[in-house]
Write an enzyme that holds these catalytic residues in place. Structure first.
Site, PDB file in Angstrom:
ATOM      1  N   TYR A  88      42.136  28.295  31.510  1.00 28.30           N
ATOM      2  CA  TYR A  88      41.833  27.313  32.549  1.00 28.30           C
ATOM      3  C   TYR A  88      42.449  25.968  32.170  1.00 28.30           C
ATOM      4  O   TYR A  88      41.823  25.102  31.556  1.00 28.30           O
ATOM      5  CB  TYR A  88      40.323  27.179  32.755  1.00 28.30           C
ATOM      6  CG  TYR A  88      39.672  28.406  33.364  1.00 28.30           C
ATOM      7  CD1 TYR A  88      40.430  29.446  33.888  1.00 28.30           C
ATOM      8  CD2 TYR A  88      38.291  28.521  33.424  1.00 28.30           C
ATOM      9  CE1 TYR A  88      39.834  30.568  34.448  1.00 28.30           C
ATOM     10  CE2 TYR A  88      37.685  29.639  33.987  1.00 28.30           C
ATOM     11  CZ  TYR A  88      38.462  30.655  34.488  1.00 28.30           C
ATOM     12  OH  TYR A  88      37.866  31.767  35.048  1.00 28.30           O
ATOM     13  N   PRO A 114      31.794  33.234  43.926  1.00 29.91           N
ATOM     14  CA  PRO A 114      30.708  33.801  44.725  1.00 29.91           C
ATOM     15  C   PRO A 114      30.578  33.202  46.120  1.00 29.91           C
ATOM     16  O   PRO A 114      29.752  33.675  46.902  1.00 29.91           O
ATOM     17  CB  PRO A 114      29.464  33.481  43.882  1.00 29.91           C
ATOM     18  CG  PRO A 114      29.834  32.214  43.175  1.00 29.91           C
ATOM     19  CD  PRO A 114      31.292  32.363  42.850  1.00 29.91           C
ATOM     20  N   HIS A 155      39.071  38.837  29.616  1.00 30.13           N
ATOM     21  CA  HIS A 155      39.294  38.283  30.948  1.00 30.13           C
ATOM     22  C   HIS A 155      39.769  39.322  31.958  1.00 30.13           C
ATOM     23  O   HIS A 155      39.366  39.292  33.125  1.00 30.13           O
ATOM     24  CB  HIS A 155      40.314  37.144  30.855  1.00 30.13           C
ATOM     25  CG  HIS A 155      40.180  36.132  31.931  1.00 30.13           C
ATOM     26  ND1 HIS A 155      40.548  34.819  31.773  1.00 30.13           N
ATOM     27  CD2 HIS A 155      39.716  36.207  33.205  1.00 30.13           C
ATOM     28  CE1 HIS A 155      40.323  34.147  32.882  1.00 30.13           C
ATOM     29  NE2 HIS A 155      39.828  34.974  33.767  1.00 30.13           N
TER      30      HIS A 155
END
Length: 293
Positions: A53, A210, A129
């Site tokens: 990230y 989500p 990951h």
């Protein structure tokens, strides 16, 4: 905040996905730290990041360094109270793409570097990951087992997997496998079999992105998204309840199973607070029928 469990560790039912705080389009440092602090103020005790990230062209670990600085600045023993989950096995390309590297040697180096950036002797939760198609999955999982045995990581998780891969991970890692992180949202529900298996095995299921269908994912860029008419019911329930559609989406996610621990991203303190508030929203059976299975 209501609590749920990851490998016997009690955490707030809604976590914080730190990806938007450290990739392209990220806020400045002051706002990023304020966003983490707002989440902690609201009862969040699970923060999810990854070594990949970071914006293209930068060194790995920008997200981990940011989380470490934010926890240190918060004080009050936050680093001990908050379960920081990070991930290894992916990277960035100069043009903004994503790579996969599940080689055991790489995962060993990556985990050790993540621990240094986070400022910990052992990473609370370390997640593979993504499966690397060029490496037998059992070999990548074996690296996680070695990291557990060495004390580099305390608990292990896997991400972007199917049911067969979950079963293989459980066989190799045993009870030290505690979580699965797959994409799951109002718009993307194809991980229902993996969710059911997690509930059966006692694993936490951490939906990434989500809010899909309600909000854009960080992977989709930063442009505004018009409401999707397929998910009008979420907006209708939100209007009736006087909350945001995002709050309803997270409450719906929590209703799917006690194994679910959503990790919505945030780049503003108000967004982090709104997401955390979903843990207190209980949807009625009628509302759940309206939102769909």
């Amino acid at each position: 905040m209501k609590q749920r469990f990851i490998g016997g560790i009690e955490v707030g039912a809604v976590g914080l996905g730190a990806m938007p705080l450290s990739i392209e389009g990220r806020p400045d440092e002051e706002r990023a730290v304020a966003t983490v602090h707002a989440a902690l103020d609201a009862g969040v005790t699970l923060v999810d990041t990854a070594d990949s990230y970071h914006p293209p062209g930068e060194e790995p670990g920008a997200g981990e360094l940011l989380v470490a600085r934010a926890l240190a600045a918060y004080g009050g023993g936050a680093r001990d109270r908050v379960l920081v989950a990070t991930k290894g096995g992916r990277g960035r390309t100069p043009d903004g793409g994503w790579t996969v590297d599940g080689r055991p040697a790489h995962l060993h180096r990556a985990a050790q570097a993540s621990a240094r950036r986070l400022g910990v002797e052992a990473i609370g939760l370390y997640q593979l990951h993504k499966p690397d198609p060029a490496v037998p999955y059992a070999e990548s999982l074996g690296a996680l087992r070695e990291l557990l045995d060495a004390g580099t990581i305390r608990l292990a998780g896997i991400s972007n997997v199917d049911t067969a891969q979950i079963r293989l991970a459980r066989e190799i890692l045993g009870d030290r496998l505690v979580s699965v992180q797959n994409r799951y949202s109002p718009a993307v529900r194809d991980s229902e079999p993996e969710l059911r298996l997690c509930a059966e095995l006692g694993l936490a299921f951490l939906p990434w992105s989500p809010l899909g269908g309600i909000s854009r994912s960080s992977l989709d860029g930063t442009s505004p998204q018009a409401p999707d008419p397929r998910f009008a019911a979420f907006h209708r329930v939100a209007r009736d309840r006087g909350v945001s559609p995002q709050c309803v989406a997270l409450a719906w996610s929590l209703s799917r199973s006690p194994a679910v621990l959503p990790i919505p991203g945030a780049s503003r303190p108000a967004t982090a607070r709104d997401s955390a508030s979903s843990a207190a929203l209980t949807l009625s059976p009628e509302e759940l029928r309206l939102l769909g299975p």
